[in-house]
Scaffold this active site. Structure first.
Site, PDB file in Angstrom:
ATOM      1  N   SER A   1       0.820  -1.219   0.000  1.00 16.60           N
ATOM      2  CA  SER A   1       0.000   0.000   0.000  1.00 16.60           C
ATOM      3  C   SER A   1       0.850   1.263   0.000  1.00 16.60           C
ATOM      4  O   SER A   1       1.939   1.298   0.562  1.00 16.60           O
ATOM      5  CB  SER A   1      -0.889   0.026   1.237  1.00 16.60           C
ATOM      6  OG  SER A   1      -1.664  -1.132   1.308  1.00 16.60           O
TER       7      SER A   1
ATOM      8  N   GLU B   1      -4.002 -14.843   1.018  1.00 18.33           N
ATOM      9  CA  GLU B   1      -4.218 -14.095   2.258  1.00 18.33           C
ATOM     10  C   GLU B   1      -5.692 -14.122   2.640  1.00 18.33           C
ATOM     11  O   GLU B   1      -6.043 -14.158   3.803  1.00 18.33           O
ATOM     12  CB  GLU B   1      -3.729 -12.645   2.076  1.00 18.33           C
ATOM     13  CG  GLU B   1      -3.653 -11.874   3.381  1.00 18.33           C
ATOM     14  CD  GLU B   1      -3.235 -10.409   3.199  1.00 18.33           C
ATOM     15  OE1 GLU B   1      -3.351  -9.880   2.078  1.00 18.33           O
ATOM     16  OE2 GLU B   1      -2.814  -9.809   4.200  1.00 18.33           O
TER      17      GLU B   1
HETATM   18  C1  LIG Z   1      -4.229  -2.572  10.497  1.00 14.79           C
HETATM   19  C2  LIG Z   1      -3.788  -2.485   9.073  1.00 14.79           C
HETATM   20  C3  LIG Z   1      -2.651  -3.160   8.659  1.00 14.79           C
HETATM   21  C4  LIG Z   1      -2.204  -3.077   7.349  1.00 14.79           C
HETATM   22  N1  LIG Z   1      -1.033  -3.709   6.993  1.00 14.79           N
HETATM   23  C5  LIG Z   1      -0.552  -3.554   5.732  1.00 14.79           C
HETATM   24  C6  LIG Z   1       0.734  -4.099   5.346  1.00 14.79           C
HETATM   25  O1  LIG Z   1       1.420  -4.731   6.156  1.00 14.79           O
HETATM   26  N2  LIG Z   1       1.187  -3.874   4.102  1.00 14.79           N
HETATM   27  C7  LIG Z   1       0.460  -3.191   3.162  1.00 14.79           C
HETATM   28  O2  LIG Z   1       0.920  -3.059   2.044  1.00 14.79           O
HETATM   29  N3  LIG Z   1      -0.751  -2.650   3.485  1.00 14.79           N
HETATM   30  C8  LIG Z   1      -1.268  -2.803   4.744  1.00 14.79           C
HETATM   31  N4  LIG Z   1      -2.493  -2.241   5.083  1.00 14.79           N
HETATM   32  C9  LIG Z   1      -3.184  -1.399   4.100  1.00 14.79           C
HETATM   33  C10 LIG Z   1      -4.500  -1.942   3.551  1.00 14.79           C
HETATM   34  O3  LIG Z   1      -4.272  -2.934   2.627  1.00 14.79           O
HETATM   35  C11 LIG Z   1      -5.280  -0.751   2.973  1.00 14.79           C
HETATM   36  O4  LIG Z   1      -5.669   0.059   4.047  1.00 14.79           O
HETATM   37  C12 LIG Z   1      -6.500  -1.159   2.192  1.00 14.79           C
HETATM   38  O5  LIG Z   1      -6.132  -1.749   0.982  1.00 14.79           O
HETATM   39  C13 LIG Z   1      -7.438   0.026   1.896  1.00 14.79           C
HETATM   40  O6  LIG Z   1      -6.753   1.073   1.279  1.00 14.79           O
HETATM   41  P1  LIG Z   1      -6.831   2.556   1.845  1.00 14.79           P
HETATM   42  O7  LIG Z   1      -6.556   2.512   3.279  1.00 14.79           O
HETATM   43  O8  LIG Z   1      -6.000   3.410   0.999  1.00 14.79           O
HETATM   44  O9  LIG Z   1      -8.373   2.979   1.684  1.00 14.79           O
HETATM   45  P2  LIG Z   1      -9.067   3.508   0.341  1.00 14.79           P
HETATM   46  O10 LIG Z   1      -8.745   2.598  -0.763  1.00 14.79           O
HETATM   47  O11 LIG Z   1      -8.807   4.937   0.186  1.00 14.79           O
HETATM   48  O12 LIG Z   1     -10.597   3.273   0.705  1.00 14.79           O
HETATM   49  C14 LIG Z   1     -11.374   4.197   1.453  1.00 14.79           C
HETATM   50  C15 LIG Z   1     -12.802   3.702   1.441  1.00 14.79           C
HETATM   51  O13 LIG Z   1     -13.291   3.662   0.108  1.00 14.79           O
HETATM   52  C16 LIG Z   1     -13.780   2.380  -0.191  1.00 14.79           C
HETATM   53  N5  LIG Z   1     -13.586   2.090  -1.611  1.00 14.79           N
HETATM   54  C17 LIG Z   1     -12.441   2.215  -2.326  1.00 14.79           C
HETATM   55  N6  LIG Z   1     -12.657   1.850  -3.594  1.00 14.79           N
HETATM   56  C18 LIG Z   1     -13.962   1.483  -3.688  1.00 14.79           C
HETATM   57  C19 LIG Z   1     -14.793   0.982  -4.740  1.00 14.79           C
HETATM   58  N7  LIG Z   1     -14.322   0.791  -5.968  1.00 14.79           N
HETATM   59  N8  LIG Z   1     -16.079   0.695  -4.457  1.00 14.79           N
HETATM   60  C20 LIG Z   1     -16.578   0.873  -3.207  1.00 14.79           C
HETATM   61  N9  LIG Z   1     -15.838   1.328  -2.175  1.00 14.79           N
HETATM   62  C21 LIG Z   1     -14.548   1.631  -2.427  1.00 14.79           C
HETATM   63  C22 LIG Z   1     -12.975   1.466   0.685  1.00 14.79           C
HETATM   64  O14 LIG Z   1     -13.600   0.225   0.863  1.00 14.79           O
HETATM   65  C23 LIG Z   1     -12.921   2.279   1.958  1.00 14.79           C
HETATM   66  O15 LIG Z   1     -14.110   2.128   2.659  1.00 14.79           O
HETATM   67  C24 LIG Z   1      -2.946  -2.315   6.399  1.00 14.79           C
HETATM   68  C25 LIG Z   1      -4.105  -1.651   6.806  1.00 14.79           C
HETATM   69  C26 LIG Z   1      -4.525  -1.718   8.118  1.00 14.79           C
HETATM   70  C27 LIG Z   1      -5.777  -0.973   8.515  1.00 14.79           C
END
Ligand SMILES: Cc1cc2nc3c(=O)[nH]c(=O)nc-3n(C[C@H](O)[C@H](O)[C@H](O)COP(=O)(O)OP(=O)(O)OC[C@H]3O[C@@H](n4cnc5c(N)ncnc54)[C@H](O)[C@@H]3O)c2cc1C
Lengths: 356, 385
Positions: free
Chosen positions: B130, B245
């Protein structure tokens, strides 16, 4: 009893403007963050300012030096405090102020002395009935879940022998605290034959007001975190679009909006009911309805605020979590949704009475 | 070479379960049972080392690579017994993700170099996917790697990298072709965390723990041979791992753990015999039983050697939301204790507010639940886009 001044738009605007001094409308939470997880958890200078604003006497009759405002004003203030996550226990102090003897009241109203209610003796209960004893001016009591107790100079304590005013530093008084998720604390108060003054009156109506004010504070929590979430939906982009353009998220937002407006309507109705001088039973039903709604809606809205933000909301740096933690603490304070539904079921008239 | 796990094959499932249970009783560090938070490496090390010494770190890897070579069913038994005993989750990205990746797509040299280090606990891995602007839309990631002679030069930023401060290696998705379709210009790199130019900033999470981090790359030079598979082919490998995963995240273990706590909490607060609680608890219990059945359907497919398709999203979706609903029930019955920062006085094992917060991100990480629903609607139900 004097009738409270009806709350017009002008009065609400004044309250809101004065609240902005304590709870900046733009949502600057640096002060709130700095106070978290430390005792006493409030800012004494801000408390004096609160006194100057007249909030502590909001429910005290004008003749006694208060503002003589009603429950609707109390709820309007509570909403503002909730939107600003204000940690000072203003509402608890304000609802019991009308019960305080004149000698104590002046120092309470100007913000030099903080007196908080201490009524609860069991977990998960709405019951102010008490096993504490006041005998010959000596108080023996064991009270739990007193929010922000460490900032109080004294307590208004319920006993089976009536109310008692207790100084926090009186001999035979001990206070322990447990930290809460929002950065505040619950106090456990123990008094063993501590010198104490009897106070006339009953706590029941003040507790109903405190319960409703807690619901209104939760409404403010919801309003602000929902605004924060809508802003995020309007600005965050993924897949080359604002995420707020995804219909799944639009529907979620519409559902949250609905719950927030149900809560607002329920609280407004209950506040009007209390201001109209309803019977204790009718008042209790209205308050239970509002608190049950607010508790459930606040947890829903704050949980969804986290979900709709994604990873960023799982950080302590981002403000959304502050609202979730506040909702976790307040949802069950003055009774969980389940407890209030049970009370409603017990007290409400049978359903067919609604048909007429 | 003798097979250290051959004896396991002689046991039936019940015998295998008893063996695992007995071994845990004798070997699991008692002070690490049911930790309230995800453990950092230093705290988890004794447990890592004990599993490593026993040869039990990698139940799913084939035996020729140092794994236990267990069937999915046997892996489930191990997971269940670990859960029942309250074993801490390890910093397990190397075991769960890098190992399977290299076994499938790595070169002989990469396998020989990295797999033994994972099994010995010398290499602890974190996952660098991410980025601030590439979460759900992971394919839009911008961290780039440019080939300069014998090195890839990496620039960019990763975020939410779990336990990056504990890891000494990171597996990374980086853009290696800016002109191609966004999914077709991504490669998979293995990078030592002590490379010059990497800096890590821990981020305090909602549990008030510094579990995840931001990782910055400033002209980090990575040896060319640390690229896995073919150049610009990282996306499909990463997607396969995400599927993996999702099965892992779909395991009923978190919900089973929480449901047991819900029951104990109900007894503690005295509502266990109330009709309202029994109704709610039974509903959750049946949800868990049905989830286990659905999980078993997928596990059986795995045992038959089938490749799981997009439907596996169902498991992660239902597990995370069930876990969350259980913790919501806990919060509601906990009374004022729902707001406590610490475990409940008099019962350190009961921490409803802590579990409630821990359950929040399960519907965000590993592909958010909105994304899982999109996948189901589009790729399984074939609804129009
Ligand atoms: C505790 C924790 C541990 C993590 N550990 C890791 C790690 O070790 N390595 C790593 O690489 N990542 C990690 N992550 C990251 C995680 O994979 C991302 O947070 C996740 O993919 C969501 O991306 P974002 O946070 O950018 O949210 P966004 O993508 O910005 O999403 C925001 C909101 O919009 C919604 N949304 C987005 N697109 C759509 C769509 N097309 N249709 C409907 N809804 C949508 C999402 O569901 C969410 O509700 C971790 C996250 C957390 C919370």
């Amino acid at each position: 009893m004097t009738t409270p001044i009806p709350l017009d738009d002008e009065a609400i605007r004044l309250l809101r403007d004065s609240a902005a001094a304590i709870a900046p409308p733009g949502g600057d939470f640096r002060r709130i963050r700095a106070l978290r997880y430390h005792l006493p958890g409030i800012d004494p200078a801000v408390w004096r300012q609160i006194g100057e604003l007249g909030w502590l006497g909001l429910r005290v009759a004008e003749a006694a030096g208060g503002a003589g405002l009603g429950v609707q004003a109390l709820c309007a203030l509570a909403r503002e405090l909730g939107a600003g996550l204000v940690p000072e226990p203003i509402l608890a102090a304000a609802v019991i102020a009308p019960l305080l003897p004149p000698a104590t009241l002046a120092a309470v109203l100007d913000g030099t002395r903080i007196i908080l209610p201490a009524w609860q003796e069991r977990a998960n209960s709405l019951d102010a009935a008490s096993a504490s004893v006041l005998h010959d001016g000596r108080l023996s009591a064991h009270k739990v879940f007193v929010p922000m107790a460490a900032c109080a100079h004294g307590f208004l304590v319920s006993t089976r022998d009536g109310l008692a005013l207790l100084a926090a530093d009186a001999e035979g008084v001990s206070l322990t605290t447990e930290p809460t998720q929002d950065g505040g604390h619950f106090g456990t108060l123990r008094a063993t034959k501590a010198l104490s003054t009897p106070v006339a009156g009953a706590l029941g109506p003040a507790l109903e007001e405190a319960t409703l004010a807690t619901a209104a504070y939760l409404l403010g929590v919801m309003d602000r975190v929902f605004a924060l979430t809508l802003d995020y939906l309007r600005t965050r982009e993924q897949f080359g679009r604002k995420i707020g353009s995804f219909q799944a998220l639009q529907h979620r937002a519409a559902d949250l909006h609905l719950q927030i407006e149900l809560t607002r309507a329920s609280i407004d109705a209950a506040a009007a009911t209390l201001d109209a001088g309803a019977s204790a039973t009718v008042a209790a039903c209205a308050v239970s309805r509002a608190k049950a709604r607010a508790a459930e809606a606040a947890l829903l809205v704050t949980r969804q605020a986290i979900q709709l933000h994604g990873g960023i909301a799982y950080t302590d740096e981002y403000d959304a979590g502050l609202f979730l933690r506040k909702a976790m603490v307040l949802a069950n304070l003055h009774g969980s949704a389940a407890l209030h539904r049970a009370r409603y079921a017990r007290l409400a008239p049978p359903e067919d009475a609604d048909d007429d | 070479m003798t097979d250290p796990h051959a004896a396991l094959d002689q046991l039936d499932d019940a015998g295998f379960r008893a063996l695992v249970r007995g071994w845990l009783r004798a070997n699991y560090p008692p002070e690490l049972r049911n930790p309230p938070h995800r453990l950092h490496l230093a705290a988890a090390r004794p447990w890592y080392d004990r599993l490593a010494a026993q040869g039990w770190l990698a139940p799913g890897w084939p035996r020729e690579h140092g794994g236990m070579g267990l069937s999915a069913a046997r892996q489930m038994i191990m997971i269940e017994e670990f859960e029942r005993h309250g074993c801490a989750r390890l910093p397990d990205h190397g075991i769960v993700m890098v190992g399977p990746l290299l076994i499938q797509h790595g070169s002989e040299a990469q396998r020989a170099r990295f797999l033994p280090k994972i099994l010995s606990g010398d290499h602890i891995w974190c996952q660098g996917y991410s980025e601030p602007n590439a979460g759900s839309d992971l394919a839009s990631l911008r961290t780039e790697a440019v080939l300069e002679g014998a090195h890839w030069v990496v620039n960019g930023q990763k975020t939410w990298t779990t336990l990056a401060t504990d890891a000494n290696w990171i597996f990374l998705l980086a853009r290696t072709d800016k002109t191609a379709r966004k999914q077709d210009g991504i490669s998979f790199l293995l990078v030592p965390m002590d490379s010059p130019g990497i800096s890590v900033r821990p981020i305090v999470n909602l549990e008030l723990q510094d579990e995840f981090c931001e990782v910055f790359f400033d002209n980090v030079r990575v040896p060319r041979e640390n690229l896995v598979g073919a150049v610009n082919r990282g996306w499909s490998m990463a997607k396969a791992l995400l599927g993996f995963e999702r099965i892992f995240l779909g395991s009923p273990r978190q919900s089973a753990y929480a449901l047991a706590r819900l029951r104990r909490l109900a007894e503690h607060v005295g509502v266990a015999e109330e009709a309202g609680f029994i109704e709610r608890h039974t509903r959750l219990r049946l949800d868990l039983a049905d989830h286990q059945a659905l999980y078993e359907v997928f596990a059986a497919r795995l045992r038959r050697g089938e490749v799981l398709g997009a439907e596996v999203s169902m498991l992660k979706l239902h597990q995370s939301e069930l876990f969350q609903r259980i913790t919501e029930a806990m919060l509601e019955i906990a009374g004022e204790a729902a707001g406590l920062l610490e475990p409940m006085a008099g019962n350190r094992d009961l921490h409803p507010s802590g579990l409630f917060i821990q359950a929040r991100p399960t519907s965000i990480y590993g592909g958010s639940n909105e994304i899982q629903r999109n996948i189901l609607a589009r790729d399984v139900l074939r609804l129009p886009g």
